[in-house]
Design an enzyme around this catalytic site. Structure first.
Site, PDB file in Angstrom:
ATOM      1  N   GLY A 206       6.937  -4.049  -1.810  1.00  0.00           N
ATOM      2  CA  GLY A 206       6.921  -2.625  -2.137  1.00  0.00           C
ATOM      3  C   GLY A 206       6.296  -1.825  -1.014  1.00  0.00           C
ATOM      4  N   ASN A 207       5.950  -0.584  -1.279  1.00  0.00           N
ATOM      5  CA  ASN A 207       5.284   0.234  -0.269  1.00  0.00           C
ATOM      6  C   ASN A 207       4.339   1.212  -0.962  1.00  0.00           C
ATOM      7  OD1 ASN A 207       6.749   2.857  -0.773  1.00  0.00           O
ATOM      8  ND2 ASN A 207       8.490   1.522  -0.310  1.00  0.00           N
ATOM      9  N   HIS A 208       3.621   1.995  -0.146  1.00  0.00           N
ATOM     10  CA  HIS A 208       2.545   2.842  -0.683  1.00  0.00           C
ATOM     11  C   HIS A 208       2.985   4.213  -1.182  1.00  0.00           C
ATOM     12  CE1 HIS A 208      -0.441  -0.001   0.494  1.00  0.00           C
ATOM     13  NE2 HIS A 208      -0.050   0.016   1.748  1.00  0.00           N
ATOM     14  N   ALA A 274      10.945   6.312  -1.096  1.00  0.00           N
ATOM     15  CA  ALA A 274      10.743   5.367   0.004  1.00  0.00           C
ATOM     16  C   ALA A 274      11.354   4.043  -0.461  1.00  0.00           C
ATOM     17  CB  ALA A 274       9.261   5.205   0.282  1.00  0.00           C
TER      18      ALA A 274
END
Ligand code: CTP
Length: 398
Positions: A206-208, A274
Site C-alpha cells: 500500500g502507500n501513505h 494513489a
C-alpha cells in the site's frame, strides 16, 4: 446579496467574539435574517443584549430554561446556513467528537443545513495536531472552514489563528453557499486514497495516501452544486458530505471496476487516488510463514484506471489526473497529461515542504491540455481543492 437568507450564528468563547457584533450587523445589512445561539463561555466576551439588539431577535443559549425547552431541531431546520464564528478550540473539539452539552452543540448536531466555521485561537493552539485533526474531521462531515488570518493575536503575539474579519466572512459565505452553484446539474466522479494489494490474509502492498485531497475536492464539487460519486480506497478518513455518494474499495481492481461503471455518467472525473502500480502475481490464501532467509514476491502491473478512462473519454467529459513526482516533475506531469489523455494534470512535488501525502496542506502546479500552467502557494487542502475546481469550471464552460 444575502437577501432573505436565514443565518444561524453560533458564538463561542473567544476574544474574537467581539467581532460577532460587527458580523451580525453586516449580515443584517446584507439582507439576511440572523438568529444567534451562544455558549455560556461566549457571554464572558460579548453580551446577549448587544447581540439580540443587533440581530433584532432574542439570543438563545440554554437547552432548558425554567419550564421551556429550546427546540434545537427546529433551529437547525430553520436556517439556510449555520455559521459558527468565532469557533473556539473547545467547541471545535466537541463538534469533532459529537459532544452535546449545550444548545449550540445540540443545534449543530441536528442541523440539516450547511455549516461553516470561522476558527479563532492563538497560534500554538492553531498549530497543535489535535486542532488539525478536529478541523479535518469537520471537513469530512462536509463543514466548511473559513481560513484564519495572520495577525496580532489575543496573547499579544503575532501569528496565525486570527478569525477572519467580518467582511471577509460575509463575502465567503455569500460566495460559497449562496452564489456559486456553477456545477449544478453536473455529475462528478472522484477516486481518492490509497489502494491495497493483498500479499496474504494479513499483509498488503500500500502507500501513505490519506485521501484528504480527494475528499476535499469531492466536498468542493458538491458545494458548487455537483452530484458527486467518491470512490475511496482504504483510508482512515470518514467522509460524510451532503451530495457525495461514497463507495469504499480496497484493491486497484475494485477501484477500476467501480470507476469504469460510473465513468460514462460523469461530466467531471478527478483521479486523485494513489493507485498501487503493482500487485502480487499470487496472493497466498494462508499467512506466509517465516521459513527462508529471503522472500521474493513477484509483482505484476495493475490496471491503469486513468489511462483506461482517458481511452474511453467522450466529447464533453473532463478528466483530471494527479502526478506525484520527486524529480523532473514538470516533464513527467506533462507526459502523463498527454499519454493518459487527461485534460488537466495536477502536480504535487515531493520536493515541496507541506505537499503530498499526510499533510493538511498541499502545493500544486496545474497543467492544462492547451499548455496553460499555473503554480500555487502552499495552502490548506480545502483551498487547494477550490483552486482545482476553479480551473475545472473554467475549462468546462470555456
Ligand atoms: N493512476 C491510475 N491507475 C494506476 C496508476 C495511476 O488511475 N494504476 C492515476 C492516478 O490516480 C493519478 C495518475 O494516474 O491521477 C498518475 O499517477 P502516478 O502514480 O503519478 O503515475 P503512474 O502512471 O503510476 O506513473 P509512475 O508511478 O511511474 O510515475
Amino acid at each position: 446579496m444575502l437577501e432573505g437568507k436565514k443565518i444561524l450564528l453560533g458564538v463561542t468563547g473567544s476574544i474574537a467574539a467581539y467581532k460577532s457584533l460587527l458580523l451580525v450587523r453586516q449580515l443584517v445589512r446584507a439582507g439576511a435574517e440572523v438568529r444567534v445561539v451562544m455558549t455560556q463561555a461566549a457571554k464572558d466576551f460579548v453580551t446577549p443584549l448587544s447581540l439580540s439588539t443587533l440581530s433584532r431577535k432574542p439570543v438563545l443559549s440554554e437547552l432548558f430554561q425554567e419550564d421551556s425547552w429550546a427546540n434545537h431541531v427546529m433551529l437547525g431546520r430553520w436556517a439556510d446556513l449555520m455559521l459558527i464564528a468565532p469557533l473556539s478550540c473547545n467547541t471545535l473539539g466537541k463538534m469533532a467528537g459529537g459532544l452535546c452539552d449545550n444548545l449550540l452543540l445540540a443545534t449543530y448536531l441536528s442541523a440539516t443545513c450547511p455549516v461553516a466555521v470561522a476558527p479563532a485561537m492563538d497560534e500554538d493552539m492553531w498549530k497543535h495536531p489535535s486542532t488539525g485533526n478536529n478541523l479535518q474531521k469537520l471537513i469530512s462531515f462536509g463543514n466548511r472552514v473559513i481560513p484564519v488570518q495572520k495577525g496580532e493575536l489575543a496573547s499579544g503575539l503575532y501569528g496565525e489563528g486570527r478569525m477572519a474579519e467580518p467582511e471577509a466572512i460575509v463575502e465567503y459565505i455569500d460566495k460559497w453557499f449562496f452564489s456559486r452553484k456553477d456545477l449544478s446539474g453536473k455529475k462528478a466522479l472522484i477516486t481518492a486514497g490509497p489502494t491495497y494489494e493483498a500479499i496474504d490474509p494479513v499483509r498488503f502492498i500500500g502507500n501513505h495516501s490519506s485521501g484528504k485531497m480527494g475528499a476535499a475536492i469531492a466536498g468542493e464539487l458538491a458545494a458548487r452544486g455537483a452530484e458527486v460519486e467518491l470512490i475511496m480506497g482504504p483510508s482512515q478518513l470518514q467522509v460524510e458530505i451532503p451530495h457525495v455518494q461514497v463507495t469504499r474499495v480496497v484493491s486497484t481492481r475494485q477501484m477500476y471496476e467501480a470507476a469504469l461503471q460510473k465513468f460514462p455518467q460523469a461530466d467531471i472525473t478527478v483521479m486523485s487516488a494513489a493507485v498501487a502500480d503493482y500487485r502480487p502475481v499470487e496472493t497466498s490464501g494462508d499467512k506466509i510463514k517465516k521459513t527462508d532467509a529471503t522472500l521474493t514476491l513477484q509483482l505484476t502491473r495493475t490496471e491503469d484506471i486513468l489511462r483506461t478512462l482517458g481511452g474511453q473519454k467522450k466529447k464533453g467529459q473532463l478528466l483530471v489526473g494527479f502526478a506525484l513526482e520527486n524529480k523532473q516533475e514538470r516533464e513527467y506531469a506533462l507526459e502523463k497529461l498527454r499519454s493518459k489523455n487527461a485534460d488537466i494534470m495536477v502536480l504535487n512535488s515531493l520536493q515541496d515542504e507541506g505537499a503530498g501525502f499526510g499533510h493538511d496542506t498541499n502545493k500544486i502546479t496545474i497543467f492544462e491540455k492547451d499548455g496553460t500552467e499555473q503554480t500555487y502557494q502552499t495552502k490548506p487542502k480545502q483551498q487547494v481543492a477550490q483552486d482545482i475546481v476553479d480551473r475545472i469550471v473554467n475549462m468546462l464552460y470555456a
